[in-house]
Design a protein around this motif. Structure first.
Motif: not given
Lengths: 118, 305
Positions: A86, A88, A91-92, A102-103, A105-107, A109-110, A113-114
């Motif tokens: 994954t 995350t 990335y971490m 940042e928005d 990057i979250v997207r 990642d999303f 994961l989907m």
């Protein structure tokens, strides 16, 4: 180390996973983005284009400036887009570097994961 | 005197301290905002450990729920595990009891909620008990977890879909820095203008807007049309802000002390201090019993009066 062809294969698998997920296409209708995927250790660049919920994958760099730049070693990129890992954790721990808002990057990642999440 | 302190990642502009008597015990209850500074929060928790009767963690969730599954935020766990001696809570234990009961109270005592009442829960995994209670009541609920936490304009309409999404996303997303998913520090003091416009329709289409106040406030559009807000952690200034925004009523799920509805983490800290037993041994029944003895009831503010 993964080859350019292996990264291409992984991105095609990612694209196919995306195409199969109707919900994901609806969710991303508002998110038009150009994403450059760069390997840090081999000469390999790909472009993901999201437009009106549809995703296309091409080899090489985009015509204009990308909204997001994803950089990692070739092995991480191939593992990531094949869904073996994954985003995350790399990335971490800094193995995967994403330049963008940042928005966004979250997207990203999303989306991953989907497609590959449990 | 018992002392309960909430260490919050939120703005220090919301700090507050009160003294109250509860079941014959004097309490000093204090909220300390760390302005989004994670390291400062860790240091403050270490300083308070062993010095107070209970600690609440605010501005961050440690545990969230979807169905029977519990997910833990890595950042939240790190804060919680810093505290070795004093009972430390994040409010999730109490939320499940108190907020479910708030919905039941409104169904029993008011006409605010009916079958088909349109409810927007800005986030549900942090208030799964409330989400279940609205669903059981037959309300038409929109769960805004993807909209407001991840910026994805996809309304989730059933608990089953919420659980499915949570199962796919939360095991990994809980590893991200908490500030990427939730407004902390200074972000709590400002509105996200672009998203407030983009998501305004979800607010305006609802009869009731429920859930985390910082999410509600950050994306609140200019003009509501008489919605009822169900939340907590509101200050007197927040009440005025909601009045000006066009809300008709504010229902707070936690008791109000000196004009301030504290967060569930603070109230859970108070209840744990009153119970005097390890948090791991506290049951929902313990909380229910205490809530009844304390006569905690939702507070309803009519914005027209």
């Amino acid at each position: 180390m993964a080859t350019h062809e292996e990264i291409t294969g992984s991105l095609q698998a990612f694209g196919e996973g995306y195409q199969k997920n109707k919900k994901l296409k609806i969710m991303n209708k508002d998110w038009d983005r150009v994403i450059l995927i760069k390997a840090a250790d081999v000469d390999s660049q790909h472009t993901l284009i999201l437009k009106n919920g549809e995703l296309t994958v091409t080899e090489g760099t985009p015509a204009g400036d990308p909204d997001l730049v994803v950089t990692a070693d070739s092995e991480t990129l191939a593992d990531l887009f094949y869904g073996d890992i994954t985003p995350t954790e790399p990335y971490m721990n800094g193995t995967l570097v994403i330049k963008g808002s940042e928005d966004d990057i979250v997207r990203l990642d999303f989306i991953s994961l989907m497609i590959w999440g449990e | 005197m018992k002392r309960v302190v909430s260490v919050s990642l939120g703005s220090s502009g919301r700090d507050h301290k009160v003294q109250v008597e509860l079941l014959g015990e004097q309490f000093e209850i204090e909220r300390l905002g760390m302005d989004g500074d994670f390291d400062r929060a860790l240091a403050k928790l270490q300083e308070l450990d062993g010095q107070v009767d209970a600690i609440g963690l605010g501005g961050i969730d440690v545990y969230v729920y979807a169905g029977n599954k519990k997910y833990a935020f890595k950042d939240g766990l790190k804060l919680m595990e810093t505290v070795k001696k004093t009972p430390v809570v994040d409010g999730s234990g109490l939320k499940n009891t108190l907020e479910r009961e708030t919905v039941n109270y409104l169904l029993r005592e008011t006409n605010y909620l009916n079958k088909d009442t349109r409810v927007l829960m800005v986030s549900a995994v942090d208030r799964f008990g409330m989400a279940q209670a609205f669903t059981t009541a037959g309300c038409d609920v929109t769960f805004g977890d993807l909209i407001f936490a991840a910026g994805i304009p996809y309304p989730i309409k059933t608990l089953e879909e919420l659980e499915e999404m949570a199962g796919k996303l939360l095991p990994e997303m809980t590893k991200l820095p908490f500030h990427m998913l939730y407004p902390t520090g200074k972000k709590q003091e400002s509105r996200d203008e672009e998203k407030a416009k983009k998501y305004a329709q979800y607010y305006r289409d609802a009869d009731v807007i429920a859930g985390d106040f910082h999410f509600i406030k950050r994306y609140l559009p200019d003009n509501l049309n008489g919605q009822i807000i169900i939340t907590n952690t509101t200050t007197a200034a927040d009440v005025e802000f909601l009045r000006q925004s066009g809300a008709s009523r504010l229902v707070t799920t936690t008791p109000v002390f000196e004009g301030r509805s504290f967060g569930t983490n603070v109230m859970e800290g108070v209840l744990v201090a009153l119970l005097g037993k390890p948090w791991e041994e506290v049951t929902p029944e313990d909380y229910m019993d205490l809530i009844e003895r304390l006569e905690f009831k939702p507070r309803i503010i009519d914005m027209a009066s």
